[in-house]
Write a protein that holds these residues in place. Structure first.
Motif, mmCIF file in Angstrom:
data_model
loop_
_atom_site.group_PDB
_atom_site.id
_atom_site.type_symbol
_atom_site.label_atom_id
_atom_site.label_comp_id
_atom_site.label_asym_id
_atom_site.label_seq_id
_atom_site.Cartn_x
_atom_site.Cartn_y
_atom_site.Cartn_z
ATOM 1 N N THR A 1 4.524 -6.617 17.031
ATOM 2 C CA THR A 1 4.192 -6.774 15.802
ATOM 3 C C THR A 1 2.565 -7.062 15.527
ATOM 4 N N VAL A 2 2.228 -6.437 14.414
ATOM 5 C CA VAL A 2 0.728 -6.268 14.202
ATOM 6 C C VAL A 2 0.771 -6.792 12.680
ATOM 7 N N SER A 3 -0.002 -7.960 12.396
ATOM 8 C CA SER A 3 -0.009 -8.439 11.038
ATOM 9 C C SER A 3 -0.731 -7.420 10.144
ATOM 10 N N LEU A 4 -0.436 -7.423 9.015
ATOM 11 C CA LEU A 4 -0.901 -6.321 8.094
ATOM 12 C C LEU A 4 -2.184 -6.411 7.941
ATOM 13 N N GLN A 5 -2.893 -7.479 7.919
ATOM 14 C CA GLN A 5 -4.398 -7.770 7.759
ATOM 15 C C GLN A 5 -4.994 -7.088 8.975
ATOM 16 N N ASP A 6 -4.417 -7.278 9.888
ATOM 17 C CA ASP A 6 -5.173 -6.747 11.193
ATOM 18 C C ASP A 6 -5.003 -5.434 11.529
ATOM 19 N N MET A 7 -4.052 -4.585 10.513
ATOM 20 C CA MET A 7 -4.078 -3.003 10.658
ATOM 21 C C MET A 7 -5.699 -2.319 10.257
ATOM 22 N N PRO A 8 -5.987 -1.539 11.169
ATOM 23 C CA PRO A 8 -7.292 -0.873 10.586
ATOM 24 C C PRO A 8 -7.057 0.270 9.507
ATOM 25 N N VAL A 9 -8.065 0.937 9.026
ATOM 26 C CA VAL A 9 -7.930 1.693 8.056
ATOM 27 C C VAL A 9 -7.201 2.836 8.860
ATOM 28 N N GLN A 10 -6.521 3.572 7.741
ATOM 29 C CA GLN A 10 -5.904 4.848 8.081
ATOM 30 C C GLN A 10 -6.768 5.966 8.125
ATOM 31 N N LEU A 11 -6.551 6.717 9.325
ATOM 32 C CA LEU A 11 -7.472 7.909 9.547
ATOM 33 C C LEU A 11 -6.786 9.338 9.478
ATOM 34 N N SER A 12 -7.556 10.238 8.956
ATOM 35 C CA SER A 12 -6.986 11.434 9.171
ATOM 36 C C SER A 12 -7.677 12.248 10.681
ATOM 37 N N THR A 13 -7.005 13.065 11.048
ATOM 38 C CA THR A 13 -7.381 13.720 12.345
ATOM 39 C C THR A 13 -8.719 14.141 12.431
ATOM 40 N N SER A 14 -9.312 14.430 11.326
ATOM 41 C CA SER A 14 -10.797 14.868 11.564
ATOM 42 C C SER A 14 -11.748 13.834 11.479
ATOM 43 N N GLN A 15 -11.175 12.569 11.147
ATOM 44 C CA GLN A 15 -12.040 11.320 11.105
ATOM 45 C C GLN A 15 -12.360 10.637 12.549
ATOM 46 N N VAL A 16 -11.160 10.920 13.360
ATOM 47 C CA VAL A 16 -11.262 10.128 14.522
ATOM 48 C C VAL A 16 -12.312 10.624 15.206
ATOM 49 N N GLY A 17 -13.105 9.421 15.889
ATOM 50 C CA GLY A 17 -14.368 9.712 16.635
ATOM 51 C C GLY A 17 -15.535 9.684 15.728
#
Length: 944
Positions: free
Chosen positions: A831-847
């Motif tokens: 389980t990951v706490s909601l506030q610990d989830m990072p921002v959602q990224l698109s495939t082009s944004q990774v890296g």
């Protein structure tokens, strides 16, 4: 069966050996039917199943007749006859009086089978006293006993066919005993009989030619068996065939993997920065040195780290290692093979003449995914610096964050118990035989005189991340020495490429010990004293725990071109200490060590070779060597002569964190406290800075935006999501989770396909001679709308025709969406706490999404109302440094816990309490702004 990453039990063969005797025209095997009612003398039940020649069960009637006879027990039986109708599925069951041993001799039951038009056959039975009995136990051949018993022409011809004639070429079956040995000519063909004289002459060179005596002798070359029998043969009676009783012998043979799995793996250090092929080769070498030919083992890709569990077998680890690179391996004929999956490709094409439509079974489950959340391990997150001031009394200081906990098993724990060095720990280069193990010490007596030629090096690389303690050992000198002890080398083992080590140079009959940093002698030298011992220790501190990302693979990013694997840049603090122990003065055992070097190496290499000894010409002994990770915290102190408020231009000293017995001054006793030992209580106004990494769960969410948009319809937003908890390769950081998500999405937007294909070995796809797990198949069956590529996952073979070496292959295959090949999930959810989830990224944004972390941010001055901060970097143009009271809420639209945004590298912040923590990240002028991946946390605990 086989897994695509491995063959867990080798290639599994079943040989069926069929033995036939007597009878023809139908098959029998033992099944019961209703018994014939018994009366008079005791009877025996003949019970079996009757088959036709085509394998179908028979139906019809058996007419059984017999002459008058007296049983062996004296009961008189009148001649007679009976009809027996076969039961359901050819079941035969009839009760008859035993005629074995009856009078007159040679009495038979005559049995006429009437089981169809033209299907008439006669047999002769002798029934024993044991009951029940199958047909194989009663059928006999007439011709002995009662001379008056009539025989047929067929019987006479059958008997004459089994004799040896004086002329003509004939084949003799079975053993024939001669009272006098026959003479035979000198053999010329492979199958000819050889005389004793010929054999004696042929083996006259035993021991010196191509044969060995039964005792002694030396074999040149291996004995090669086709496989390893791992179970006793299984014997099974199948029934009665058209030529007699049918039996099956089941033999199980496994590949050479069974030899490796029989051995226990040694307790060794993890593989670090190793090629996949190198790790697999090393595992085999650890178990059976020199046995396997590894020329076909490809490097494939690089392992960041892989820990070997001695409780698991070779095949378990080999499968996991191969899986991390989307590769397959096998161990056959004393050879290891490792290659990327799909190295061989075969076509299953319905247009081929040998294509088996019935043998192909396909499934296409709907498994499209375009939104992937990956959860990994606990990772190092915030870059934390806690600032305290000593009051002369306090020994406990409360940290602002629980520090990230490194795994602490020892990498090296060597006591030199002998008789030689452990090959699973050390690699020795010793052309002059200067290195030996004597009396639980490593002895070095000489060298070639050339730098780098005589060395004792750790078998694995040392990852220069986190916090490491390298206790090189208790060194005693017996003469002047030249070389390096405890060297870390970024390249080849030579003084010029030594990142850090203890350099030895001659000093009369003794030696000088001096820090060697970046290939250069640095700092003061210590002269050795005869009879003293010198404990040499190196400490490594890095805010980056992992110096390389994990690598992930898919069908789009196969072995050699995986996602991730990038190097992680970092600076290192190195501390080199020497403790001079005088055996005649016990106080020196607890005296403070001499620091030969305490400094930072900028942009240090991520991995180094650790050579305990690099002997040009050394005369010494080393009593032990111990290397391990210690608490991930760098503690530095400075005694301010004026005020504790200003930290600039203050000379700090590194305090060792660890056990008191190892010479440490302090310890992180719990997850949130720093405790100094009583002998090292910080004096009044002592400035204390503790640098470490915070801890949190690694996680990432990545979406394929194009797929989501294409599927959006009305209330359906188009997202098709899954959550994966990564096991292999492990996801150690958020960046690893992002790359793992990309690998999943590579294969997730097409169609999932899996299936099996069964065919005879004569008709394998593309006329292949053999097919292995890890091979690729291209399926082209338009009649089923099936055109795709997949990887063979398992292969099973039934040797149905051993006489002609033919078998039935069953291949299971799937693409990566149907059954992930290079990624393995953990068995339990996290389980990951909601506030610990990072921002959602698109495939082009990774890296490319995140800005640099503020790894060097620090407080430069503290007053009762303000703190001065140096961010360590110049903020981006039109961007800046955002500072908050908590590590959440980042963004221009949220000001609830905002302390300020600053466009300069240095700035001041309000101080509102004795203890206060400031969180900061870089941001840019994107819309919305991009931020640093992790926050820098600066914590102040100073008197107001």
């Amino acid at each position: 069966m086989f897994d695509a990453g491995r063959r867990p039990n080798g290639r599994l063969f079943y040989w069926v050996l069929t033995v036939m005797i007597a009878a023809s025209g139908f098959q029998l095997s033992a099944f019961g039917a209703e018994p014939v009612p018994q009366s008079g003398p005791a009877t025996s039940t003949v019970s079996d199943t009757v088959y036709l020649a085509n394998g179908a069960t028979a139906s019809g009637t058996l007419i059984i007749t017999w002459p008058a006879f007296v049983t062996a027990s004296g009961a008189a039986v009148a001649g007679g006859a009976t009809n027996v109708t076969l039961g359901t599925n050819g079941a035969l069951s009839v009760a008859l009086v035993p005629n074995v041993g009856a009078t007159p001799a040679g009495v038979y039951y005559t049995v006429i089978y009437q089981i169809g038009p033209g299907e008439v056959k006669t047999e002769y039975w002798v029934v024993p006293t044991t009951s029940p009995v199958n047909l194989a136990g009663v059928i006999t051949t007439p011709g002995s006993g009662t001379a008056a018993q009539p025989v047929s022409m067929q019987y006479v011809n059958t008997q004459l066919a089994g004799v040896v004639h004086l002329t003509g070429a004939e084949t003799i079956t079975g053993a024939k005993v001669f009272s006098i040995s026959p003479n035979v000519p000198t053999p010329t063909n492979t199958g000819d009989v050889a005389s004793k004289g010929y054999v004696d002459q042929s083996v006259s060179t035993v021991g010196g030619g191509t044969f060995l005596p039964t005792a002694g002798g030396t074999m040149l070359g291996p004995i090669t068996l086709p496989s390893n029998l791992t179970q006793a043969p299984q014997f099974e009676y199948l029934g009665w065939g058209e030529q007699g009783a049918v039996y099956r012998y089941g033999l199980i043979a496994e590949s050479d993997e069974v030899l490796l799995d029989q051995k226990a793996l040694p307790d060794r250090a993890p593989f670090v920065d190793r090629s996949i092929g190198g790790a697999l080769t090393q595992l085999a070498q650890d178990l059976l040195p020199g046995l396997f030919n590894t020329s076909a083992v490809q490097n494939v890709d690089t392992l960041a780290e892989y820990a070997v569990n001695p409780q698991k077998k070779f095949s378990y680890h080999a499968a996991e290692i191969a899986l991390t690179a989307r590769a397959s391996y096998r161990a056959m004929n004393e050879a290891l093979v490792l290659a990327p999956v799909g190295a061989a490709t075969y076509a299953i094409n319905e247009s081929e003449a040998n294509f088996s439509q019935l043998g192909l079974k396909l499934a296409c489950p709907k498994m499209l995914v375009n939104d992937v959340t990956v959860i990994g391990l606990l990772e190092p997150q915030a870059y934390v610096r806690d600032y305290f001031v000593g009051d002369g009394l306090s020994v406990r200081f409360y940290l602002s964050h629980p520090p990230f906990q490194q795994s602490k098993p020892a990498l090296i724990d060597e006591e030199y118990v002998g008789p030689g060095l452990d090959a699973t720990t050390w690699v020795v280069n010793d052309p002059s035989s200067a290195v030996s193990v004597v009396s639980q010490t490593l002895q070095v007596a000489g060298g070639t005189g050339d730098d780098g030629q005589t060395s004792v090096a750790f078998i694995e690389q040392i990852e220069m991340g986190g916090t490491l303690e390298l206790q090189h050992g208790d060194v005693s000198f017996t003469g002047s020495s030249t070389g390096v002890v405890g060297g870390l080398y970024a390249g080849a083992i030579s003084a010029a490429s030594c990142l850090a080590g203890f350099q030895l140079t001659p000093s009369g009959s003794g030696s000088y010990i001096q820090a060697l940093i970046n290939g250069m002698p640095t700092g003061s030298a210590v002269a050795t004293t005869a009879g003293h011992r010198y404990v040499l220790t190196t400490y490594i501190y890095s805010m980056e725990v992992y110096r390389s990302e994990e690598t992930y693979h898919s069908s789009v990013h196969p072995a050699g071109s995986g996602l991730g694997g990038a190097a992680v840049a970092a600076d290192l603090r190195l501390v080199l200490e020497l403790q001079d122990v005088d055996p005649s003065n016990p106080a020196t055992l607890v005296a403070a060590a001499t620091v030969l070097f305490d400094g930072v190496i900028a942009n240090a290499p991520g991995f180094c070779t650790y050579a305990l000894v690099n002997a040009t010409s050394m005369q010494c002994s080393i009593a032990y060597t111990y290397v391990t990770h210690i608490s991930l915290a760098e503690v530095r102190t400075a005694l301010s002569e004026t005020t504790y408020n200003t930290l600039a231009d203050v000379s700090f000293t590194t305090q060792i964190v660890g056990s008191l017995s190892d010479g440490a001054e302090c310890e992180i006793a719990s997850s949130t406290t720093l405790d100094f030992y009583p002998a090292y209580v910080p004096a009044l106004n002592t400035l204390i800075v503790v640098s470490y990494r915070g801890s949190g769960r690694a996680a990432a969410e990545v979406v394929n935006s194009a797929s989501v948009d294409a599927l959006q319809s009305g209330a359906d937003n188009g997202a098709r999501g899954i959550v994966r908890v990564m096991k292999t390769p492990s996801a150690r950081t958020q960046a690893d989770c992002e790359n793992a998500a990309l690998a999943i999405l590579d294969d997730a937007t097409g169609l999932a396909w899996l299936g099996t294909y069964e065919t005879w070995s004569d008709f394998l796809p593309s006329a292949a001679s053999d097919i292995f797990p890890g091979d690729a198949v291209t399926v082209n069956v338009p009649s089923r709308n099936a055109v795709f590529s997949a990887i063979v996952r398992t292969v099973s073979i039934e040797v149905a025709d051993p006489a002609d070496d033919r078998g039935i292959y069953t291949m299971e295959f799937a693409n990566d969406l149907a059954v992930p090949l290079a990624l393995q999930d953990a068995s339990s959810a996290t389980t990951v706490s909601l506030q610990d989830m990072p921002v959602q990224l698109s495939t082009s944004q990774v890296g490319s999404y995140y800005l640099a972390n503020l790894t060097e941010a620090q407080i430069t001055a503290v007053s009762s109302t303000t703190v001065s901060v140096d961010a360590g970097v110049i903020p981006p143009t039109l961007g800046g440094v955002e500072v908050r009271l908590h590590d959440y809420g980042w963004g221009v639209a949220n000001d609830r816990n905002l302390l300020g945004r600053f466009s300069t590298q240095t700035f001041s912040l309000a101080r509102l309490a004795r203890t206060q923590t400031y969180f900061m990240r870089l941001y840019d002028n994107s819309s919305p702004p991009r931020y640093s991946r992790y926050a820098a946390a600066l914590h102040v605990d100073y008197p107001l």
